[in-house]
Enzyme design. Structure first.
Site, mmCIF file in Angstrom:
data_model
loop_
_atom_site.group_PDB
_atom_site.id
_atom_site.type_symbol
_atom_site.label_atom_id
_atom_site.label_comp_id
_atom_site.label_asym_id
_atom_site.label_seq_id
_atom_site.Cartn_x
_atom_site.Cartn_y
_atom_site.Cartn_z
ATOM 1 N N LYS A 272 2.332 -3.261 7.373
ATOM 2 C CA LYS A 272 2.592 -3.449 5.939
ATOM 3 C C LYS A 272 4.039 -3.050 5.609
ATOM 4 O O LYS A 272 4.716 -3.714 4.823
ATOM 5 C CB LYS A 272 1.612 -2.620 5.086
ATOM 6 C CG LYS A 272 0.178 -3.104 5.109
ATOM 7 C CD LYS A 272 -0.039 -4.483 4.493
ATOM 8 C CE LYS A 272 0.189 -4.524 3.008
ATOM 9 N NZ LYS A 272 -0.207 -5.861 2.447
ATOM 10 N N THR B 241 0.823 -1.207 0.000
ATOM 11 C CA THR B 241 0.000 0.000 0.000
ATOM 12 C C THR B 241 0.861 1.262 0.000
ATOM 13 O O THR B 241 2.017 1.227 0.464
ATOM 14 C CB THR B 241 -0.895 -0.002 1.262
ATOM 15 O OG1 THR B 241 -1.445 1.289 1.459
ATOM 16 C CG2 THR B 241 -0.105 -0.350 2.518
ATOM 17 N N ASP B 242 0.279 2.360 -0.468
ATOM 18 C CA ASP B 242 0.997 3.643 -0.402
ATOM 19 C C ASP B 242 1.097 4.157 1.037
ATOM 20 O O ASP B 242 1.874 5.060 1.322
ATOM 21 C CB ASP B 242 0.326 4.696 -1.291
ATOM 22 C CG ASP B 242 -1.116 5.018 -0.908
ATOM 23 O OD1 ASP B 242 -1.670 4.365 0.010
ATOM 24 O OD2 ASP B 242 -1.707 5.934 -1.519
ATOM 25 N N GLU B 243 0.311 3.557 1.956
ATOM 26 C CA GLU B 243 0.279 4.083 3.330
ATOM 27 C C GLU B 243 1.613 3.888 4.056
ATOM 28 O O GLU B 243 1.876 4.545 5.056
ATOM 29 C CB GLU B 243 -0.889 3.466 4.110
ATOM 30 C CG GLU B 243 -2.208 3.723 3.391
ATOM 31 C CD GLU B 243 -3.468 3.448 4.195
ATOM 32 O OE1 GLU B 243 -3.423 3.477 5.431
ATOM 33 O OE2 GLU B 243 -4.514 3.213 3.553
ATOM 34 N N TYR C 22 -1.689 -0.385 11.059
ATOM 35 C CA TYR C 22 -1.852 -1.054 9.759
ATOM 36 C C TYR C 22 -0.639 -0.778 8.865
ATOM 37 O O TYR C 22 0.015 -1.708 8.371
ATOM 38 C CB TYR C 22 -3.142 -0.594 9.066
ATOM 39 C CG TYR C 22 -3.198 -0.929 7.588
ATOM 40 C CD1 TYR C 22 -3.208 -2.235 7.143
ATOM 41 C CD2 TYR C 22 -3.233 0.100 6.625
ATOM 42 C CE1 TYR C 22 -3.239 -2.543 5.777
ATOM 43 C CE2 TYR C 22 -3.272 -0.193 5.265
ATOM 44 C CZ TYR C 22 -3.271 -1.514 4.837
ATOM 45 O OH TYR C 22 -3.303 -1.806 3.499
HETATM 46 P P1 NAD Z 1 -9.576 -7.286 2.456
HETATM 47 O O1 NAD Z 1 -9.550 -6.999 3.925
HETATM 48 O O2 NAD Z 1 -10.820 -6.994 1.669
HETATM 49 O O3 NAD Z 1 -9.228 -8.832 2.211
HETATM 50 C C1 NAD Z 1 -8.214 -9.493 2.900
HETATM 51 C C2 NAD Z 1 -8.367 -10.991 2.644
HETATM 52 O O4 NAD Z 1 -7.288 -11.659 3.332
HETATM 53 C C3 NAD Z 1 -9.678 -11.585 3.186
HETATM 54 O O5 NAD Z 1 -10.234 -12.458 2.233
HETATM 55 C C4 NAD Z 1 -9.235 -12.342 4.441
HETATM 56 O O6 NAD Z 1 -10.056 -13.457 4.737
HETATM 57 C C5 NAD Z 1 -7.829 -12.763 4.047
HETATM 58 N N1 NAD Z 1 -6.978 -13.013 5.228
HETATM 59 C C6 NAD Z 1 -6.806 -12.197 6.302
HETATM 60 N N2 NAD Z 1 -5.976 -12.774 7.190
HETATM 61 C C7 NAD Z 1 -5.593 -13.960 6.642
HETATM 62 C C8 NAD Z 1 -4.716 -15.011 7.077
HETATM 63 N N3 NAD Z 1 -4.087 -14.943 8.258
HETATM 64 N N4 NAD Z 1 -4.546 -16.074 6.271
HETATM 65 C C9 NAD Z 1 -5.187 -16.157 5.075
HETATM 66 N N5 NAD Z 1 -6.032 -15.210 4.629
HETATM 67 C C10 NAD Z 1 -6.229 -14.121 5.402
HETATM 68 O O7 NAD Z 1 -8.316 -6.511 1.862
HETATM 69 P P2 NAD Z 1 -8.145 -5.758 0.459
HETATM 70 O O8 NAD Z 1 -8.659 -4.383 0.593
HETATM 71 O O9 NAD Z 1 -8.632 -6.635 -0.625
HETATM 72 O O10 NAD Z 1 -6.550 -5.672 0.382
HETATM 73 C C11 NAD Z 1 -5.790 -6.740 -0.170
HETATM 74 C C12 NAD Z 1 -4.316 -6.367 -0.116
HETATM 75 O O11 NAD Z 1 -4.081 -5.171 -0.850
HETATM 76 C C13 NAD Z 1 -3.802 -6.105 1.301
HETATM 77 O O12 NAD Z 1 -2.505 -6.642 1.405
HETATM 78 C C14 NAD Z 1 -3.772 -4.596 1.414
HETATM 79 O O13 NAD Z 1 -2.780 -4.163 2.309
HETATM 80 C C15 NAD Z 1 -3.445 -4.200 -0.017
HETATM 81 N N6 NAD Z 1 -3.940 -2.882 -0.451
HETATM 82 C C16 NAD Z 1 -5.255 -2.530 -0.251
HETATM 83 C C17 NAD Z 1 -5.711 -1.286 -0.712
HETATM 84 C C18 NAD Z 1 -7.160 -0.874 -0.565
HETATM 85 O O14 NAD Z 1 -7.510 0.255 -0.902
HETATM 86 N N7 NAD Z 1 -8.056 -1.746 -0.120
HETATM 87 C C19 NAD Z 1 -4.833 -0.423 -1.367
HETATM 88 C C20 NAD Z 1 -3.497 -0.824 -1.540
HETATM 89 C C21 NAD Z 1 -3.062 -2.063 -1.096
HETATM 90 P P1 TYD Z 2 -10.809 4.136 4.456
HETATM 91 O O1 TYD Z 2 -11.775 3.698 3.408
HETATM 92 O O2 TYD Z 2 -10.895 3.527 5.816
HETATM 93 O O3 TYD Z 2 -9.348 3.952 3.834
HETATM 94 P P2 TYD Z 2 -7.883 4.433 4.422
HETATM 95 O O4 TYD Z 2 -8.025 4.806 5.831
HETATM 96 O O5 TYD Z 2 -7.064 3.205 4.247
HETATM 97 O O6 TYD Z 2 -7.455 5.566 3.540
HETATM 98 O O7 TYD Z 2 -10.955 5.702 4.639
HETATM 99 C C1 TYD Z 2 -10.798 6.614 3.565
HETATM 100 C C2 TYD Z 2 -10.839 8.014 4.139
HETATM 101 O O8 TYD Z 2 -12.163 8.263 4.643
HETATM 102 C C3 TYD Z 2 -9.898 8.221 5.325
HETATM 103 O O9 TYD Z 2 -9.365 9.533 5.271
HETATM 104 C C4 TYD Z 2 -10.811 8.077 6.536
HETATM 105 C C5 TYD Z 2 -12.138 8.588 6.034
HETATM 106 N N1 TYD Z 2 -13.342 7.961 6.635
HETATM 107 C C6 TYD Z 2 -14.362 8.745 7.177
HETATM 108 O O10 TYD Z 2 -14.290 9.993 7.167
HETATM 109 N N2 TYD Z 2 -15.455 8.120 7.715
HETATM 110 C C7 TYD Z 2 -15.579 6.760 7.748
HETATM 111 O O11 TYD Z 2 -16.591 6.240 8.283
HETATM 112 C C8 TYD Z 2 -14.536 5.964 7.181
HETATM 113 C C9 TYD Z 2 -14.615 4.458 7.187
HETATM 114 C C10 TYD Z 2 -13.432 6.610 6.625
#
Ligand code: NAD
Ligand code: TYD
Length: 352
Positions: free
Chosen positions: A164, A134-136, A160
């Site tokens: 990561k 992630t970019d975070e 988080y």
């Molecule tokens: P998500 O929370 O929707 O899904 C995570 C999945 O991992 C779930 O299916 C869960 O059951 C599985 N999981 C969790 N713990 C596990 C374990 N111990 N063993 C096996 N499986 C396990 O997450 P997402 O939003 O789809 O993100 C997927 C990846 O992409 C993550 O690594 C996250 O850091 C990265 N990412 C997410 C975003 C975003 O905006 N959502 C952006 C950049 C990178």
């Molecule tokens: P989120 O979807 O949790 O992603 P991330 O924290 O990984 O960026 O949140 C996106 C943005 O929205 C973040 O700045 C937090 C804000 N946010 C709210 O203002 N209210 C909410 O209920 C949630 C879930 C997020």
């Protein structure tokens, strides 16, 4: 022929990556390893249940012995690692599970890959450990027009992003120490179908539909850089096939939005689809206490990926958000099943 282990494939981004690979590459065997935590939902992959090149395995990436057995049983030659605890608010309440899955789980996968590829079966040309990050990990930017590049120093602030960042360091350490063939990508915030409705966009779409308050953290002035999830999956496909071993690629669509402006676009779009007067649901906006340590701004510079591999996002944001709102409104069953917890009972029973 490839045997690819995709972890976290029942989650939001993972399900899109699994779908893309299963459909686009019928000659690849795709093994989806997922623990089915609250975020894992096999309803996200119903359309693939009968695909001959797809196998689901319920399991925990932290279980090294089981993971190693999978490598051996299926002769896994590549990994696309997405399994993680992914929600910042949960990491503030329960950092242990983030360290466990994101750090120790990644380490278990790395050790198994090292064991199988570098000891049992030395043919590293065909092997790749692709770590999805992630970019975070880069921390937070000021409102000054700068971007995160691949050279930006890691500076995570939330449990988080700290977990990561740590996992990214372990992946790189395995490259530097053991020459394990790795690649890492760091992507901005994703949006699209099948996202768990604790994250901003699906939560707000669902709340608007049900006339529930929209909890805006702080003043709503934080900025996030949003990418359509299928564009993230297409970038992963490209990097998996063409990325340089040992490299990092940033993924993002140069699409920054202040939260409150984004929320107004979501309200406008949902109101339009529900046939409500424009702006009706703005009264649902409720400013609440800010998230602890809330990063101010994320913005990704993805020009390396564009210049070196030719990737660019396929959708304009307006089109992506319309598609996304429409999907959640048309798939209320999926949302209801998730918010009621029914999906967990069904699959927990099935994979006991
Ligand atoms: P998500 O929370 O929707 O899904 C995570 C999945 O991992 C779930 O299916 C869960 O059951 C599985 N999981 C969790 N713990 C596990 C374990 N111990 N063993 C096996 N499986 C396990 O997450 P997402 O939003 O789809 O993100 C997927 C990846 O992409 C993550 O690594 C996250 O850091 C990265 N990412 C997410 C975003 C975003 O905006 N959502 C952006 C950049 C990178
Ligand atoms: P989120 O979807 O949790 O992603 P991330 O924290 O990984 O960026 O949140 C996106 C943005 O929205 C973040 O700045 C937090 C804000 N946010 C709210 O203002 N209210 C909410 O209920 C949630 C879930 C997020």
């Amino acid at each position: 022929m490839k045997n690819i282990l995709i972890t976290g494939g029942a989650g939001f981004i993972g399900s899109h990556v699994v779908r893309l690979f299963v459909n686009k590459y019928p000659n690849y065997n795709i093994y989806n390893l997922d623990k089915l935590t609250y975020a894992g939902n096999l309803n996200n992959l119903k359309d693939l249940e009968k695909a001959p090149n797809y196998t689901f395995i319920k399991g925990d990436i932290c279980d090294f012995e089981m993971v190693l057995q999978l490598f051996q049983k299926y002769n896994i030659d590549s990994v696309i690692h997405l399994a993680a605890e992914s929600h910042v608010d949960r990491s503030i309440k329960d950092p242990f599970s983030f360290a466990q899955t994101n750090v120790m789980g990644t380490l278990a996968l790395l050790q198994a890959a090292k064991h199988h590829w570098l000891t049992d079966n030395a043919n590293t040309e065909a092997n790749l450990f692709y770590h999805v990050s992630t970019d975070e990990v880069y921390g937070s930017l000021e409102m000054d027009g700068t971007f995160f590049t691949e050279e930006t120093k890691y500076d995570p602030h939330s449990p988080y992003s700290a977990s990561k960042a740590s996992s990214d360091h372990f992946v790189r350490a395995f490259y530097d120490t053991f020459k394990l063939p790795i690649v890492i990508s760091n992507c901005s915030n994703n949006y699209g179908s099948y996202q768990f409705p604790e994250k901003l966009i699906p939560l707000f779409i669902n709340n608007i539909r049900h006339n529930k308050p929209l909890p805006v953290y702080g003043k709503g002035e934080n900025v996030r850089d949003w990418l359509f999830v299928e564009d993230h999956a297409s970038a992963i496909d490209l990097i998996f096939h063409k990325g340089k071993r040992g490299d990092t690629y940033n993924i993002g669509g140069f699409n920054e939005w202040k939260n409150i402006d984004l929320i107004k676009v979501i309200i406008k779009t949902v109101d339009k689809f529900l046939g409500r007067e424009p702006g009706t649901s703005e009264s649902l906006i409720t400013y609440v206490t800010d998230r602890a340590g809330h990063d101010l701004r994320y913005a990704i510079d993805s020009s390396k990926l564009n210049k070196e591999l030719g990737w660019e996002p396929s959708l304009q944001f307006e089109e992506g958000i319309e598609k996304t709102v429409k999907w959640y409104l048309e798939n209320q069953d999926w949302l209801d099943n998730v918010t009621s917890g029914e999906y967990q009972k069904y699959y927990t029973e099935m994979y006991k």
